[in-house]
Design a protein around this motif. Structure first.
Motif, PDB file in Angstrom:
ATOM      1  N   PHE A   1       0.843  -1.200   0.000  1.00 58.58           N
ATOM      2  CA  PHE A   1       0.000   0.000   0.000  1.00 58.58           C
ATOM      3  C   PHE A   1       0.872   1.241   0.000  1.00 58.58           C
ATOM      4  N   MET A   2       0.529   2.187  -0.875  1.00 58.35           N
ATOM      5  CA  MET A   2       1.252   3.453  -0.960  1.00 58.35           C
ATOM      6  C   MET A   2       0.381   4.590  -0.441  1.00 58.35           C
ATOM      7  N   SER A   3       0.882   5.328   0.512  1.00 61.96           N
ATOM      8  CA  SER A   3       0.182   6.522   0.974  1.00 61.96           C
ATOM      9  C   SER A   3       0.534   7.674   0.032  1.00 61.96           C
ATOM     10  N   PRO A   4      -0.184   8.802   0.113  1.00 62.88           N
ATOM     11  CA  PRO A   4       0.125   9.930  -0.790  1.00 62.88           C
ATOM     12  C   PRO A   4       1.546  10.474  -0.640  1.00 62.88           C
ATOM     13  N   ILE A   5       2.235  10.184   0.470  1.00 63.02           N
ATOM     14  CA  ILE A   5       3.589  10.723   0.658  1.00 63.02           C
ATOM     15  C   ILE A   5       4.663   9.773   0.135  1.00 63.02           C
ATOM     16  N   ASN A   6       4.280   8.565  -0.277  1.00 65.46           N
ATOM     17  CA  ASN A   6       5.259   7.635  -0.845  1.00 65.46           C
ATOM     18  C   ASN A   6       5.597   7.996  -2.290  1.00 65.46           C
ATOM     19  N   VAL A   7       6.760   7.538  -2.744  1.00 64.85           N
ATOM     20  CA  VAL A   7       7.086   7.595  -4.169  1.00 64.85           C
ATOM     21  C   VAL A   7       6.110   6.695  -4.907  1.00 64.85           C
ATOM     22  N   HIS A   8       5.516   7.172  -5.994  1.00 66.46           N
ATOM     23  CA  HIS A   8       4.482   6.412  -6.688  1.00 66.46           C
ATOM     24  C   HIS A   8       4.924   5.843  -8.030  1.00 66.46           C
ATOM     25  N   VAL A   9       6.208   5.815  -8.271  1.00 64.66           N
ATOM     26  CA  VAL A   9       6.746   5.160  -9.458  1.00 64.66           C
ATOM     27  C   VAL A   9       6.557   3.651  -9.308  1.00 64.66           C
ATOM     28  N   THR A  10       6.103   2.992 -10.370  1.00 62.05           N
ATOM     29  CA  THR A  10       6.047   1.529 -10.401  1.00 62.05           C
ATOM     30  C   THR A  10       7.262   1.027 -11.173  1.00 62.05           C
ATOM     31  N   ARG A  11       7.975   0.045 -10.589  1.00 62.49           N
ATOM     32  CA  ARG A  11       9.164  -0.518 -11.225  1.00 62.49           C
ATOM     33  C   ARG A  11       8.935  -2.004 -11.515  1.00 62.49           C
ATOM     34  N   TYR A  12       9.602  -2.515 -12.529  1.00 57.68           N
ATOM     35  CA  TYR A  12       9.469  -3.937 -12.839  1.00 57.68           C
ATOM     36  C   TYR A  12      10.096  -4.767 -11.724  1.00 57.68           C
ATOM     37  N   ALA A  13       9.319  -5.717 -11.193  1.00 59.64           N
ATOM     38  CA  ALA A  13       9.784  -6.532 -10.070  1.00 59.64           C
ATOM     39  C   ALA A  13      10.814  -7.563 -10.500  1.00 59.64           C
ATOM     40  N   MET A  14      10.831  -7.916 -11.771  1.00 59.15           N
ATOM     41  CA  MET A  14      11.852  -8.825 -12.299  1.00 59.15           C
ATOM     42  C   MET A  14      12.030  -8.561 -13.782  1.00 59.15           C
ATOM     43  N   SER A  15      13.129  -9.039 -14.319  1.00 49.79           N
ATOM     44  CA  SER A  15      13.359  -8.945 -15.758  1.00 49.79           C
ATOM     45  C   SER A  15      12.602 -10.058 -16.463  1.00 49.79           C
ATOM     46  N   GLY A  16      12.273  -9.838 -17.725  1.00 45.96           N
ATOM     47  CA  GLY A  16      11.591 -10.876 -18.480  1.00 45.96           C
ATOM     48  C   GLY A  16      10.815 -10.304 -19.651  1.00 45.96           C
ATOM     49  N   VAL A  17       9.892 -11.095 -20.174  1.00 40.38           N
ATOM     50  CA  VAL A  17       9.063 -10.708 -21.312  1.00 40.38           C
ATOM     51  C   VAL A  17       7.638 -10.452 -20.832  1.00 40.38           C
ATOM     52  N   ILE A  18       7.046  -9.360 -21.300  1.00 44.35           N
ATOM     53  CA  ILE A  18       5.659  -9.053 -20.962  1.00 44.35           C
ATOM     54  C   ILE A  18       4.744  -9.985 -21.764  1.00 44.35           C
ATOM     55  N   LYS A  19       4.003 -10.819 -21.050  1.00 42.95           N
ATOM     56  CA  LYS A  19       3.100 -11.773 -21.689  1.00 42.95           C
ATOM     57  C   LYS A  19       1.656 -11.269 -21.755  1.00 42.95           C
ATOM     58  N   TYR A  20       1.330 -10.304 -20.895  1.00 43.95           N
ATOM     59  CA  TYR A  20      -0.071  -9.853 -20.773  1.00 43.95           C
ATOM     60  C   TYR A  20      -0.064  -8.471 -20.155  1.00 43.95           C
TER      61      TYR A  20
ATOM     62  N   GLY B   1      13.699  -3.403 -12.151  1.00 43.39           N
ATOM     63  CA  GLY B   1      13.992  -2.108 -11.544  1.00 43.39           C
ATOM     64  C   GLY B   1      13.713  -0.910 -12.424  1.00 43.39           C
ATOM     65  N   GLU B   2      13.513  -1.137 -13.731  1.00 49.47           N
ATOM     66  CA  GLU B   2      13.227  -0.003 -14.619  1.00 49.47           C
ATOM     67  C   GLU B   2      11.794   0.484 -14.439  1.00 49.47           C
ATOM     68  N   ASP B   3      11.551   1.702 -14.889  1.00 50.03           N
ATOM     69  CA  ASP B   3      10.259   2.359 -14.745  1.00 50.03           C
ATOM     70  C   ASP B   3       9.176   1.607 -15.509  1.00 50.03           C
ATOM     71  N   ALA B   4       8.134   1.160 -14.780  1.00 48.57           N
ATOM     72  CA  ALA B   4       7.036   0.416 -15.405  1.00 48.57           C
ATOM     73  C   ALA B   4       5.754   1.226 -15.473  1.00 48.57           C
ATOM     74  N   GLY B   5       5.730   2.394 -14.818  1.00 48.53           N
ATOM     75  CA  GLY B   5       4.516   3.207 -14.827  1.00 48.53           C
ATOM     76  C   GLY B   5       4.423   4.091 -13.607  1.00 48.53           C
ATOM     77  N   PHE B   6       3.215   4.582 -13.371  1.00 50.34           N
ATOM     78  CA  PHE B   6       2.984   5.548 -12.290  1.00 50.34           C
ATOM     79  C   PHE B   6       1.508   5.495 -11.921  1.00 50.34           C
ATOM     80  N   ILE B   7       1.210   5.708 -10.651  1.00 47.05           N
ATOM     81  CA  ILE B   7      -0.181   5.800 -10.207  1.00 47.05           C
ATOM     82  C   ILE B   7      -0.343   7.140  -9.487  1.00 47.05           C
ATOM     83  N   LYS B   8      -1.278   7.940  -9.916  1.00 46.54           N
ATOM     84  CA  LYS B   8      -1.392   9.300  -9.387  1.00 46.54           C
ATOM     85  C   LYS B   8      -2.285   9.361  -8.148  1.00 46.54           C
ATOM     86  N   PHE B   9      -1.677   9.807  -7.039  1.00 43.59           N
ATOM     87  CA  PHE B   9      -2.396  10.151  -5.812  1.00 43.59           C
ATOM     88  C   PHE B   9      -3.055   8.978  -5.086  1.00 43.59           C
ATOM     89  N   GLY B  10      -2.245   8.136  -4.466  1.00 42.84           N
ATOM     90  CA  GLY B  10      -2.745   7.093  -3.570  1.00 42.84           C
ATOM     91  C   GLY B  10      -3.082   5.798  -4.276  1.00 42.84           C
TER      92      GLY B  10
END
Length: 216
Positions: A96-115, A176-185
């Motif tokens: 869970f991310m509160s509004p004060i946390n960094v909200h960048v989503t990073r890839y949890a592992m390396s690999g190929v996006i299947k879906y 670890g690379e940037d996978a996205g972002f979720i705005k505000f909580g």
């Protein structure tokens, strides 16, 4: 360093802040009131800058570990039925991310996006039990040779109104690379194969790109 998804909002906030300071200085003559309102504007600007920060983190790539995709607190560790993609039991770890946390989503592992799929939905509080299936969300599956397939789900919270997802099916991604972002909580759920060794505990603080969630 700020995330690119925040550039427009930060620009608007800066312009509004400067305009607000000028207008307050010109039209408010009561000293304590002027200072209070200016301080409120500054705090609002500070919160926006804090929210969109994007700290650079060096990740030691390792296909045998799952790293935290986001900053926040571990709120769920349990065996569940995953109904969207796997349609079987998986080990779920939720952060869970509160509004004060960094909200960048990073890839949890390396690999190929299947879906990779976006789902519109509600804006229940992110810790609500039904948030995983009823809130606005994206589901992404990554496959590598160590873990096979894992799924992570970006979930909007009560304040979040837009999820940014960079994962494209067929793409090769790096841990670890940037996978996205979720705005505000928000919240991110990980669905891992049964038998995966979980390395975190409930209520533990997780640091995106640093904390080891699980090992093979």
């Amino acid at each position: 360093m700020f995330h690119k998804e925040g550039y427009k909002i930060i620009f608007i906030a800066l312009v509004s802040f400067i305009a607000g300071i000028i207008l307050l200085d010109k039209f408010i003559e009561i000293g304590w009131l002027k200072m209070t309102l200016q301080l409120a504007l500054f705090l609002l600007l500070f919160m926006i800058l804090q929210f969109f920060r994007n700290p650079k983190r060096v990740v030691a790539l390792n296909e045998s570990i799952i790293i935290a995709p986001v900053d926040g607190k571990v709120v769920v560790i349990e065996e569940v039925f995953e109904p969207e993609y796997f349609k079987d039991k998986r080990m779920q770890v939720s952060i869970f991310m509160s509004p004060i946390n960094v909200h960048v989503t990073r890839y949890a592992m390396s690999g190929v996006i299947k879906y990779s799929k976006y789902h519109p939905g509600k804006y229940l509080v992110a810790w609500h039990p039904k948030a995983s299936t009823e809130n606005e969300r994206t589901s992404v599956v990554i496959e590598n040779s160590s873990f096979g397939e894992i799924l992570y789900r970006q979930i909007a919270g009560a304040l979040a109104k837009r999820i940014i997802n960079y994962a494209q099916e067929g793409a090769q991604v790096v841990q670890g690379e940037d996978a996205g972002f979720i705005k505000f909580g928000s919240r991110v759920d990980l669905y891992l194969p049964l038998g995966t060794k979980i390395e975190v505990k409930l209520n533990q603080k997780a640091v995106g790109g640093k904390t080891i969630i699980a090992i093979k």
